[in-house]
Design an enzyme around this catalytic site. Sequence first.
Site, short mmCIF file in Angstrom:
data_model
loop_
_atom_site.label_atom_id
_atom_site.label_comp_id
_atom_site.label_asym_id
_atom_site.label_seq_id
_atom_site.Cartn_x
_atom_site.Cartn_y
_atom_site.Cartn_z
N LYS A 115 -38.92 -38.66 3.61
CA LYS A 115 -40.03 -39.24 2.86
C LYS A 115 -39.49 -40.58 2.33
O LYS A 115 -38.82 -40.63 1.30
CB LYS A 115 -40.43 -38.30 1.71
N GLU A 154 -28.20 -38.87 -5.64
CA GLU A 154 -27.56 -40.17 -5.91
C GLU A 154 -28.54 -40.93 -6.79
O GLU A 154 -29.60 -41.37 -6.32
CB GLU A 154 -27.26 -40.88 -4.60
N CYS A 196 -27.84 -50.05 -6.82
CA CYS A 196 -27.43 -49.06 -7.83
C CYS A 196 -26.03 -49.35 -8.33
O CYS A 196 -25.66 -48.95 -9.43
CB CYS A 196 -27.51 -47.67 -7.24
N GLU A 240 -31.06 -48.61 -17.34
CA GLU A 240 -30.91 -49.33 -16.08
C GLU A 240 -32.05 -50.33 -15.93
O GLU A 240 -33.22 -49.93 -15.92
CB GLU A 240 -30.93 -48.32 -14.91
P1 NAD Z 1 -37.68 -43.56 -7.46
O1 NAD Z 1 -37.01 -42.40 -8.07
O2 NAD Z 1 -38.84 -44.16 -8.14
O3 NAD Z 1 -38.20 -43.18 -6.00
C1 NAD Z 1 -37.32 -42.72 -5.00
C2 NAD Z 1 -38.08 -41.84 -4.03
O4 NAD Z 1 -38.51 -40.66 -4.73
C3 NAD Z 1 -39.34 -42.48 -3.46
O5 NAD Z 1 -39.42 -42.13 -2.10
C4 NAD Z 1 -40.44 -41.82 -4.28
O6 NAD Z 1 -41.68 -41.78 -3.61
C5 NAD Z 1 -39.88 -40.43 -4.47
N1 NAD Z 1 -40.42 -39.68 -5.60
C6 NAD Z 1 -40.85 -40.16 -6.80
N2 NAD Z 1 -41.26 -39.14 -7.59
C7 NAD Z 1 -41.10 -37.99 -6.89
C8 NAD Z 1 -41.34 -36.62 -7.16
N3 NAD Z 1 -41.82 -36.19 -8.33
N4 NAD Z 1 -41.05 -35.71 -6.19
C9 NAD Z 1 -40.54 -36.09 -5.01
N5 NAD Z 1 -40.30 -37.39 -4.69
C10 NAD Z 1 -40.57 -38.33 -5.62
O7 NAD Z 1 -36.54 -44.63 -7.21
P2 NAD Z 1 -36.72 -46.11 -6.63
O8 NAD Z 1 -37.41 -46.93 -7.67
O9 NAD Z 1 -37.28 -46.04 -5.25
O10 NAD Z 1 -35.20 -46.57 -6.48
C11 NAD Z 1 -34.47 -47.19 -7.49
C12 NAD Z 1 -33.55 -46.19 -8.16
O11 NAD Z 1 -32.67 -45.61 -7.20
C13 NAD Z 1 -32.63 -46.81 -9.19
O12 NAD Z 1 -32.55 -45.96 -10.30
C14 NAD Z 1 -31.28 -46.87 -8.47
O13 NAD Z 1 -30.17 -46.90 -9.32
C15 NAD Z 1 -31.33 -45.63 -7.67
N6 NAD Z 1 -30.39 -45.70 -6.56
C16 NAD Z 1 -29.27 -44.94 -6.60
C17 NAD Z 1 -28.34 -45.02 -5.57
C18 NAD Z 1 -27.08 -44.20 -5.59
O14 NAD Z 1 -26.43 -44.13 -4.56
N7 NAD Z 1 -26.71 -43.58 -6.69
C19 NAD Z 1 -28.57 -45.87 -4.50
C20 NAD Z 1 -29.73 -46.64 -4.50
C21 NAD Z 1 -30.65 -46.53 -5.53
#
Ligand code: NAD
Length: 482
Positions: free
Chosen positions: A173, A248, A282, A386
Site C-alpha cells: 500500500k 521504521e 527520516c 519531527e
Molecule cells: P504516514 O504515517 O502519514 O503514512 C505512511 C503510510 O501509512 C502511507 O501509505 C499512509 O497511507 C499509511 N497510513 C496512514 N494511516 C494509516 C492507518 N491508520 N492504517 C494503515 N496505514 C496508514 O507517513 P508519511 O507522512 O508518508 O511519511 C513521513 C514519516 O515517515 C516521517 O515521520 C518519517 O520520519 C517517517 N520515515 C521513517 C523512516 C525510517 O526508516 N525510520 C524512513 C522514511 C520515513
Amino acid sequence: MREIQHFINGQFVPSASSKRFDNINPATGQIIATVHEGGVAEIDLAVKAAKAALTGPWASISLDERMALLRRVAEGIQARAADFVEAEVTDNGMAVHLASHVNVPRGSANFIQFAEHFKYVSTECWEMEGAINYALRRPLGVVGIISPWNFPLLLMTWKVAPALAAGNTVVVKPSEETPTSAALLGEVVKDILPPGVYNAVQGLGPDSAGSALTEHPDVDGITFTGETTTGKAIMRTAADGLKKLSFELGGKNPNIIFADADLDECVTTTLRSSFANQGEVCLCGSRIYVERPIFDTFVEKLVHAARTQVKVGDPMDPETTMGALISRAHFDRVQGFLDSAKADGATFHCGGKRPADLPAHLDGGAFLEPTVMTGLGKACTAQQQEIFGPVVSVTPFDSEEEVIGLANDTRYGLSATVWSSDLSRAHRVAARLEAGVIWVNTWFLRDLRSPFGGLKNSGIGREGGIHSLEFYTELKNICVKL
Ligand code: NAD
C-alpha cells in the site's frame, strides 16, 4: 488524464467502487493523475492472490531461480530508470538529481542486495546426546507493506526485495501522495514474477486500503515505514490478528559537533544532512549541537553555505538541489513549527519563507528556503517534534556529558551523527546515544547488510541484511532422535 489502477494478481485492475483521488505534483500544484482508491474489496482480492501465489509456481522454484528473477527485476528497474525518475520527481517534488542518483539506483540495488545476501545464509544446528536439532527457515507468508512518500521507490523496495527474496508474497500500500512508482513496479514485474507475488493496492490510510490491509486476517506480517502516530494506530489494529510487525518510524535526530572536528567537511555534510530531499529524510539531523568555542563560526559557515550552495527551484532542473515539499498541507504544517519556534524566541539566520524568485510555473508549489535557527530551549516544540522539512536548530554545548543528555532528551531514537577528530571520544559518545543508527564524521553512508531501525518511538525491530531475513521468515526447530 492519466489513471493509476491497482496491480493485483499480475493485472492492472480498477477499483470496484467509483472512489478516486488526485495525484498532485507538489512543485506546480497541478493534478497529474487520477488514482483508484482501494478499500476492503481490493485488499481482499490482492491478499487472496498473494495467498494463492504462496502455493503456486513461486513456492516450488529453486532458490537460484528465485534470485535470478529478482536480479531481472533489478535490471527491469534500471531499464525503466527514466520513467521511475520522472515518477519520483513529479509525485514527490524532489530534485531530479537526487531521484536519479539515489532513489532509482537504490530501488534497483535493493533487489540485487537481498538476492545475493540471502543466498549464502545458513541456519542453526545443535547436537545433543542422542538427538540432533536443526532450524529451517520458511517464508512468513503474505506480507503487507505500507510505505511513505519521502523516498517512494527506495523505501518500498527496501521491504519488497527482502520479502520476495525470502520467498514471501506481498501486498503493497504505497503512500497516497506518491502512487506512481508502485504501479510502475507492477509493469516491471508483470513479465518476470508469477501472478500474485507482487500486488499493489492504491489508497489512503485510515478507513481505506491502509487499515484494510492491517485488518486482513490472511496477512501474516506488516512492515511499515511512516509516522510514529501511524505506527501506533497500525499496531492497535494488527494486534487483533497478532501479526508480526516491523516499524521504521519518525526521528528528531541530533548532530553533535565537537570543536576538534574537521569544520569544512562537517559543514559540507551538515548542509546535506539538513536539507537533502527538502529535509524530508527520516535520517536528517534537525537538532545540531555545536561545542561552544566553534559555535558562532559554525553557524556563520552553515548559513553561508545554505544561502550560496542550496538552489531551491524546479525539481526537474538538474541544477536544483532542493525541490518542493510534498504538499501545501505539509508546507502549512512546517510553517506552524516555524511560527511556534518564533513564539519560543528563535533567531532565524536564513530561510523561514518561500523563496521570492521562483518562476511563474511554480506559483502553486510548496517551496521553502533552507532554514537555520538558534536560541531554542530543549523543551520547545520545534526541538522535540519531527518537523520533516528544511529546518534545523543549532544549540551550543560545553561538555560531553551535557551534549549526551541533550541529544537523548526526546522520545525519538532513530539516528545521530558525531563529529570529532578524537576517535576515542567519538566511540564513547556513540555508545551512549539512544539511536539505532549512528554516524561518525559522515552521514547517510549505508551498507545494506547492517542493521537499520530506531529505538524508543522511532521503531520496532531492525531490517537490513540478516535482520531482514529474520523478519521475513519463520524459524522452525526440528529435533531428530538418533
Ligand atoms: P504516514 O504515517 O502519514 O503514512 C505512511 C503510510 O501509512 C502511507 O501509505 C499512509 O497511507 C499509511 N497510513 C496512514 N494511516 C494509516 C492507518 N491508520 N492504517 C494503515 N496505514 C496508514 O507517513 P508519511 O507522512 O508518508 O511519511 C513521513 C514519516 O515517515 C516521517 O515521520 C518519517 O520520519 C517517517 N520515515 C521513517 C523512516 C525510517 O526508516 N525510520 C524512513 C522514511 C520515513
